[in-house]
Scaffold this motif. Structure first.
Motif, PDB file in Angstrom:
ATOM      1  N   ALA A  12     -23.940  48.036  21.930  1.00  0.00           N
ATOM      2  CA  ALA A  12     -24.131  49.427  21.521  1.00  0.00           C
ATOM      3  C   ALA A  12     -23.172  50.278  22.336  1.00  0.00           C
ATOM      4  CB  ALA A  12     -25.568  49.841  21.785  1.00  0.00           C
ATOM      5  N   ILE A  13     -22.947  51.506  21.866  1.00  0.00           N
ATOM      6  CA  ILE A  13     -22.076  52.416  22.607  1.00  0.00           C
ATOM      7  C   ILE A  13     -22.933  53.584  23.080  1.00  0.00           C
ATOM      8  CG2 ILE A  13     -20.070  53.955  22.437  1.00  0.00           C
ATOM      9  CD1 ILE A  13     -19.287  51.912  20.036  1.00  0.00           C
ATOM     10  N   LYS A  14     -22.973  53.764  24.408  1.00  0.00           N
ATOM     11  CA  LYS A  14     -23.756  54.875  24.965  1.00  0.00           C
ATOM     12  C   LYS A  14     -22.863  55.697  25.860  1.00  0.00           C
ATOM     13  CE  LYS A  14     -28.451  53.180  24.969  1.00  0.00           C
ATOM     14  NZ  LYS A  14     -29.407  52.460  25.787  1.00  0.00           N
ATOM     15  N   GLN A  15     -22.725  56.962  25.553  1.00  0.00           N
ATOM     16  CA  GLN A  15     -21.822  57.856  26.296  1.00  0.00           C
ATOM     17  C   GLN A  15     -20.458  57.195  26.526  1.00  0.00           C
ATOM     18  OE1 GLN A  15     -24.735  58.209  29.189  1.00  0.00           O
ATOM     19  NE2 GLN A  15     -25.900  59.531  27.818  1.00  0.00           N
ATOM     20  N   ASP A  16     -19.892  56.731  25.436  1.00  0.00           N
ATOM     21  CA  ASP A  16     -18.558  56.108  25.467  1.00  0.00           C
ATOM     22  C   ASP A  16     -18.477  54.808  26.270  1.00  0.00           C
ATOM     23  OD1 ASP A  16     -17.529  58.115  23.871  1.00  0.00           O
ATOM     24  OD2 ASP A  16     -17.077  59.390  25.602  1.00  0.00           O
ATOM     25  N   LYS A  17     -19.647  54.267  26.593  1.00  0.00           N
ATOM     26  CA  LYS A  17     -19.621  52.988  27.343  1.00  0.00           C
ATOM     27  C   LYS A  17     -20.297  51.903  26.512  1.00  0.00           C
ATOM     28  CE  LYS A  17     -18.945  54.385  31.982  1.00  0.00           C
ATOM     29  NZ  LYS A  17     -18.980  55.851  31.933  1.00  0.00           N
ATOM     30  N   LEU A  18     -19.888  50.666  26.739  1.00  0.00           N
ATOM     31  CA  LEU A  18     -20.492  49.553  26.006  1.00  0.00           C
ATOM     32  C   LEU A  18     -21.717  49.026  26.736  1.00  0.00           C
ATOM     33  CD1 LEU A  18     -17.304  47.495  25.092  1.00  0.00           C
ATOM     34  CD2 LEU A  18     -18.737  48.808  23.522  1.00  0.00           C
ATOM     35  N   VAL A  19     -22.768  48.784  25.959  1.00  0.00           N
ATOM     36  CA  VAL A  19     -24.005  48.256  26.524  1.00  0.00           C
ATOM     37  C   VAL A  19     -24.380  47.026  25.711  1.00  0.00           C
ATOM     38  CG1 VAL A  19     -26.417  48.784  27.005  1.00  0.00           C
ATOM     39  CG2 VAL A  19     -24.735  50.615  26.998  1.00  0.00           C
ATOM     40  N   ILE A  20     -24.795  45.976  26.383  1.00  0.00           N
ATOM     41  CA  ILE A  20     -25.130  44.745  25.678  1.00  0.00           C
ATOM     42  C   ILE A  20     -26.599  44.783  25.245  1.00  0.00           C
ATOM     43  CG2 ILE A  20     -25.952  43.128  27.453  1.00  0.00           C
ATOM     44  CD1 ILE A  20     -23.534  41.349  26.584  1.00  0.00           C
ATOM     45  N   LEU A  21     -26.855  44.581  23.965  1.00  0.00           N
ATOM     46  CA  LEU A  21     -28.242  44.563  23.478  1.00  0.00           C
ATOM     47  C   LEU A  21     -28.759  43.137  23.352  1.00  0.00           C
ATOM     48  CD1 LEU A  21     -28.267  47.236  20.628  1.00  0.00           C
ATOM     49  CD2 LEU A  21     -28.763  47.525  23.039  1.00  0.00           C
ATOM     50  N   ARG A  22     -27.836  42.229  23.071  1.00  0.00           N
ATOM     51  CA  ARG A  22     -28.224  40.816  23.004  1.00  0.00           C
ATOM     52  C   ARG A  22     -27.042  39.972  23.469  1.00  0.00           C
ATOM     53  NH1 ARG A  22     -29.459  37.954  17.316  1.00  0.00           N
ATOM     54  NH2 ARG A  22     -27.206  38.174  17.086  1.00  0.00           N
ATOM     55  N   GLU A  23     -27.326  39.059  24.372  1.00  0.00           N
ATOM     56  CA  GLU A  23     -26.275  38.134  24.817  1.00  0.00           C
ATOM     57  C   GLU A  23     -25.967  37.191  23.657  1.00  0.00           C
ATOM     58  OE1 GLU A  23     -24.948  38.162  27.842  1.00  0.00           O
ATOM     59  OE2 GLU A  23     -26.392  39.223  29.092  1.00  0.00           O
ATOM     60  N   GLY A  24     -24.713  36.789  23.531  1.00  0.00           N
ATOM     61  CA  GLY A  24     -24.370  35.892  22.427  1.00  0.00           C
ATOM     62  C   GLY A  24     -23.057  35.191  22.648  1.00  0.00           C
ATOM     63  N   GLY A  25     -22.426  34.827  21.548  1.00  0.00           N
ATOM     64  CA  GLY A  25     -21.250  33.959  21.558  1.00  0.00           C
ATOM     65  C   GLY A  25     -20.052  34.452  22.363  1.00  0.00           C
ATOM     66  N   VAL A  26     -19.953  35.763  22.609  1.00  0.00           N
ATOM     67  CA  VAL A  26     -18.861  36.283  23.446  1.00  0.00           C
ATOM     68  C   VAL A  26     -19.499  36.844  24.721  1.00  0.00           C
ATOM     69  CG1 VAL A  26     -17.012  37.986  23.623  1.00  0.00           C
ATOM     70  CG2 VAL A  26     -17.431  36.852  21.440  1.00  0.00           C
ATOM     71  N   SER A  27     -19.002  36.411  25.874  1.00  0.00           N
ATOM     72  CA  SER A  27     -19.647  36.834  27.130  1.00  0.00           C
ATOM     73  C   SER A  27     -19.042  38.126  27.662  1.00  0.00           C
ATOM     74  CB  SER A  27     -19.504  35.736  28.177  1.00  0.00           C
ATOM     75  OG  SER A  27     -18.150  35.635  28.575  1.00  0.00           O
ATOM     76  N   ARG A  28     -19.770  38.762  28.589  1.00  0.00           N
ATOM     77  CA  ARG A  28     -19.247  39.964  29.256  1.00  0.00           C
ATOM     78  C   ARG A  28     -17.918  39.661  29.929  1.00  0.00           C
ATOM     79  NH1 ARG A  28     -24.468  40.961  32.965  1.00  0.00           N
ATOM     80  NH2 ARG A  28     -25.960  40.455  31.352  1.00  0.00           N
ATOM     81  N   GLU A  29     -17.812  38.456  30.503  1.00  0.00           N
ATOM     82  CA  GLU A  29     -16.575  38.068  31.179  1.00  0.00           C
ATOM     83  C   GLU A  29     -15.412  38.018  30.180  1.00  0.00           C
ATOM     84  OE1 GLU A  29     -19.527  36.700  31.558  1.00  0.00           O
ATOM     85  OE2 GLU A  29     -19.844  35.930  33.579  1.00  0.00           O
TER      86      GLU A  29
END
Ligand code: AMP
Ligand code: MG
Length: 314
Positions: A175-192
């Motif tokens: 999701a996008i919150k105040q121009d920042k990305l927030v993860i709602l569900r971990e999945g096939g592409v990691s934060r790294e």
């Protein structure tokens, strides 16, 4: 019926019926996302609670923009870097998307899947496809056409066979919150992966329930109990009377039947085999399944998430 006939799949979808489609994450149960009566058939076939919204699949970034009110710069960056691929974006929905598709929510979750057959199918249609995983709610997600056949074969007209899903885990939802990305569900592409590819750090969402209602505690469940134990052999040693089956992340001697998801602790291999091997363990002659905690780095976090939810009793 299982087959590779794109024309047939496209005709069935145009009639407002369901088709199971291959994606790189898991197989999806697809219907015309703009047609509430087609979408209703998805909820019915999956026995999915009506509060659990569906992900919408499109062929390109350009198509995605037709179904949302805004497509901010940061969404553009993600889409350009990762689509087609396993990231879904939560964006304000255009009114053309029926409420049933988003379970009454003001946002829609949308992505371009990375599978050649499904991309071709999407290009042949003039509507997007709503497609949650092609299994009964709360059961293990399907990563082959045969898995779909076993779970939903009697309820759907056609299963488009695109081989085994290359990733094997559902998409990462952002999701996008105040121009920042927030993860709602971990999945096939990691934060790294996201940080490495576009230099953006993704935050964690603390109010998951409201934003992403389908993140239920119990999900992806095998029919026999699955226990996360610190040490499989120690567990068996102190409870010697059970008939166990172990899911392993690397080659290792255990005191029971085992299914080796990867010989070398390769996260992508583990992800790719997880749901298939959960099914195999479910179908062998053990009473319960044992698994050790996985290292929570990279897609290990998404794998851990699925295992924890599969092991949850409520
Ligand atoms: P799946 O079951 O893999 O199709 O993923 C669907 C999940 O995506 C849902 O259970 C929600 O967690 C999330 N999701 C999909 N659409 C929306 C939406 N419109 N608003 C919030 N979360 C959504
Ligand atoms: Mg699912």
């Amino acid at each position: 019926m299982i087959g590779e006939d794109l024309l047939k799949a496209s005709e069935i979808l145009k009639r407002g019926e369901l088709v199971a489609i291959p994606t790189e994450t898991v197989y999806g149960l697809a219907a015309n996302a703009l047609d509430p009566s087609a979408v209703a058939k998805i909820y019915e076939a999956k026995e999915r609670p009506s509060f659990n919204p569906l992900i919408v699949h499109v062929a390109s970034i350009k198509e995605a923009k037709k179904y949302v009110k805004e497509f901010p710069e940061i969404a553009e960056q993600i889409a350009k870097a990762f689509w087609p691929g396993s990231i879904s974006l939560l964006l304000p929905k255009h009114s053309i998307i029926p409420d049933l598709t988003t379970a009454g929510l003001p946002n829609v979750v949308i992505r371009v899947p990375n599978h050649p057959l499904t991309l071709e199918l999407l290009k042949s249609l003039d509507f997007p496809l709503a497609a949650p995983s092609a299994n009964l709610s709360n059961t293990v997600s399907p990563t082959t056409a045969e898995h779909v056949q076993l779970g939903l074969g009697s309820k759907i007209d056609y299963i488009l066979d695109g081989g085994k899903s290359a990733i094997g885990l559902e998409s990462t939802i952002l999701a996008i919150k105040q121009d920042k990305l927030v993860i709602l569900r971990e999945g096939g592409v990691s934060r790294e992966d996201i940080l490495a590819k576009i230099g953006i750090k993704v935050g964690v969402n603390f109010s998951n329930k409201i934003q992403s209602p389908g993140n239920l505690k119990k999900h992806y469940s095998t029919s026999k109990p699955l226990y996360i134990v610190q040490d499989i052999n120690k567990h068996i040693g102190s409870n010697p009377n059970g008939r166990y089956s172990a899911l392993l992340f690397e080659e290792k001697k255990v005191l029971c039947k085992s299914h080796i998801l990867s010989k070398t602790y390769s996260m992508s291999e583990i992800a790719n085999n997880l749901f298939d091997y959960m099914r195999r363990a479910d179908n062998d002659n053990s009473d319960c399944i044992l698994i050790e905690p996985i290292k929570e780095i990279g897609i290990g976090r998404a794998i851990a998430d699925r295992i924890v939810r599969a092991s949850s009793k409520i």
